[in-house]
Motif scaffolding. Structure first.
Motif, PDB file in Angstrom:
ATOM      1  N   ASN A  60      -9.140   8.200  -2.417  1.00  0.00           N
ATOM      2  CA  ASN A  60      -9.799   6.898  -2.375  1.00  0.00           C
ATOM      3  C   ASN A  60      -8.800   5.780  -2.704  1.00  0.00           C
ATOM      4  N   PRO A  61      -8.565   4.845  -1.750  1.00  0.00           N
ATOM      5  CA  PRO A  61      -7.527   3.826  -1.963  1.00  0.00           C
ATOM      6  C   PRO A  61      -7.783   2.932  -3.181  1.00  0.00           C
ATOM      7  N   SER A  62      -9.036   2.641  -3.496  1.00  0.00           N
ATOM      8  CA  SER A  62      -9.250   1.758  -4.657  1.00  0.00           C
ATOM      9  C   SER A  62      -8.986   2.505  -5.964  1.00  0.00           C
ATOM     10  N   ALA A  65      -5.300   2.477  -6.287  1.00  0.00           N
ATOM     11  CA  ALA A  65      -4.816   1.164  -6.710  1.00  0.00           C
ATOM     12  C   ALA A  65      -5.066   0.959  -8.200  1.00  0.00           C
ATOM     13  N   ALA A  66      -6.227   1.414  -8.680  1.00  0.00           N
ATOM     14  CA  ALA A  66      -6.533   1.263 -10.107  1.00  0.00           C
ATOM     15  C   ALA A  66      -5.489   1.995 -10.953  1.00  0.00           C
TER      16      ALA A  66
END
Ligand SMILES: Nc1ncnc2c1ncn2[C@@H]1O[C@H](COP(=O)(O)OP(=O)(O)O)[C@@H](O)[C@H]1O
Ligand SMILES: [Mg+2]
Lengths: 234, 253
Positions: A60-62, A65-66
């Protein structure tokens, strides 16, 4: 330089060393606190770092990123300021912690970012076939990470992880400023109680040095373990 | 046995990587006990097709059925959970070109790892199984050695033992001998030959034409993402129907 002054009156002044010897229990309490802080934060930072590296590897890209934001955010922050914020800054937001809690939390949250980054680097070197073989046999989730991936990351990055442990040991000394009574705190209080400016810190340095040697011994053992398996660098 | 449920079946599988259409409407039936070889020029999609069978690559369209049960996607097209997919994968062994043994484990640990951790076999049971399989692939004496100390041929035989220790319904091979020095190819092919003879169900992507001709029940010839021919080996090698297969055979066989 006046070598006589150095050798006679400072380093080998028996009266001043006697003070230090009399205060030995204080040093030992401080040292034992330092080792406790170190041990707990090593375990905590390693566990949290292992979680964060999984965020950074998420599909999951988010989530990825987190993880990335966390790691980069922590790494740009000086530890001293972070510890200060946790103990002296958070109460103004209504969050109050004991000095020990704030200190341990600080060490763990801060160094987990570094551990995660070290593990991520090692993971990027791991051939994709390693996890594919595991997936093809029915491994998935935490078990795949813990059994197949993590051991190889640790063996592959033992010297850098060992280096990080040494930073963690030394960062425990910053906790003095938030009133944690560690080894540096002990040395500092002996120094200010008796006005002996040098000997207490020589003792502290000696104890930090011995601890560092122990860490390096551990790194050596892990390195030998890795080489027996054809892993890690020579 | 025309009425038997196929051990493994792919129906109308397609796969694109970005702009590149790698697989186009691939269908494949593998009957129990059969050995199928997949031939084709490099880049024709053989590995991708094989990896779609156990969902190491997720096909864009189409179905995979293992003993009649859907793998990876439900009938309504939704992907199954990781856990459910793992269950299907545990029933399919896979052997890779680059072996992919786990270097931090000994040979024996490599072989018992998934049976104990994935299938929940007791350690004693797994070790007994593993020792039998290592003996079968001629590596009983290497059980406590780490993979880095093995030759390529030995590594691949361990990888085969590792896959077999799961008692899979189907074994998938992706060019198992392509990374080997020529003198080590024979020992791996010999093990695979024995497996075929014992009735193991296998899908073998290979460039070993001798193996395809002598051991396999069927040849699937792929080119540019489609199955171009699909025939018993005698027919495929003796009388290839398409020009593409003829050209391929004139180059490799
Ligand atoms: N993960 C991937 N991403 C992008 N392109 C890929 C990927 N895997 C394979 N391909 C491309 O798909 C085509 C088929 O590859 P592959 O299935 O490996 O062929 P083969 O095994 O027959 O040599 C090639 O053009 C290859 O470059
Ligand atoms: Mg390939």
């Amino acid at each position: 330089m006046d070598w006589d002054l150095i050798t006679n009156s400072i380093l080998f002044n028996p009266a001043e060393w006697e003070i230090v010897l009399n205060e030995w229990p204080r040093f030992m309490r401080g040292f034992s606190n330092t080792l406790t802080l170190f041990a707990v934060s090593v375990v905590g930072a390693f566990l949290l770092g292992a979680v964060i590296v999984n965020l950074m590897a998420s599909r999951n890209p988010s989530v990825r990123a987190a993880g990335r934001v966390y790691v980069d955010g922590m790494r740009m922050l000086p530890f001293l300021i972070f510890a200060y914020l946790l103990y002296y800054g958070l109460p103004s937001l209504g969050i109050r912690m004991s000095a020990w809690t704030a200190g341990l939390l600080g060490l763990i949250l801060y160094h987990a970012a570094y551990v995660a980054e070290i593990l991520r680097g090692a993971w990027s070197q791991l051939p994709a076939g390693q996890t594919e073989a595991a997936r093809a046999m029915g491994f998935h989730g935490p078990q795949l990470f813990l059994r197949i991936v993590l051991p190889q990351l640790v063996l592959g990055s033992a010297p850098i992880l060992g280096n990080q442990l040494i930073y963690m040991l030394k960062d425990t000394a910053f906790l003095m400023i938030i009133t944690v009574q560690d080894l540096t705190y002990a040395a500092n209080s002996v120094q200010s109680m008796y006005f002996v400016p040098l000997q207490p810190f020589i003792v502290a340095i000696g104890l930090y040095w011995i601890s560092t040697l122990a860490i390096e011994g551990l790194v050596f053992l892990v390195g030998r373990f890795a080489r027996k398996r054809g892993l890690g660098r020579a | 046995m025309p009425d038997a449920v196929p051990a493994l079946e792919a129906r109308h599988i397609s796969k694109t990587f970005g702009e590149l259409e790698v697989l186009r409407d691939i269908s494949l039936v593998v009957n129990p006990g059969d050995t199928i070889s997949v031939l084709g020029p490099s880049g024709s999609g053989k590995s991708t097709m094989l990896r779609c069978l156990n969902f190491l690559e997720t096909p864009d369209r189409g179905q995979v059925l293992l003993a009649g049960e859907p793998v990876g996607r439900r009938a309504d097209g939704r992907l199954v959970s990781d856990k459910e997919l793992a269950k299907s994968r545990a029933r399919m062994g896979m052997v890779f070109q680059s072996f992919n043994l786990w270097p931090h484990f000994t040979v024996l640990q490599n072989v018992i790892e998934a049976p104990t951790k994935v299938l929940g076999l007791s350690k004693d049971e797994a070790v007994a199984r593993a020792e039998g399989l290592l003996a079968k692939v001629g590596l009983a004496d290497k059980r406590d050695v780490y993979p880095f100390a093995l030759s390529g041929g030995q590594k691949q035989r361990v990888a085969i033992a590792r896959a077999l220790c799961m008692k899979p319904d189907v074994l998938l091979f992706d060019e198992p001998t392509s990374a080997l020095d020529p003198e080590l190819v024979g020992e791996v092919l010999a093990v695979m030959r024995d497996l075929a003879k014992e009735g193991m169900t296998m899908v073998v992507v290979t460039h070993e034409m001798g193996f395809a001709r002598d051991v396999c029940d069927e040849v699937v010839f792929m080119d540019r993402g489609v199955v171009v021919e699909h025939a018993p080996p005698a027919e495929f090698f003796g009388n290839p129907k398409t020009e593409r297969a003829q050209r391929f055979l004139s180059r490799y066989a």
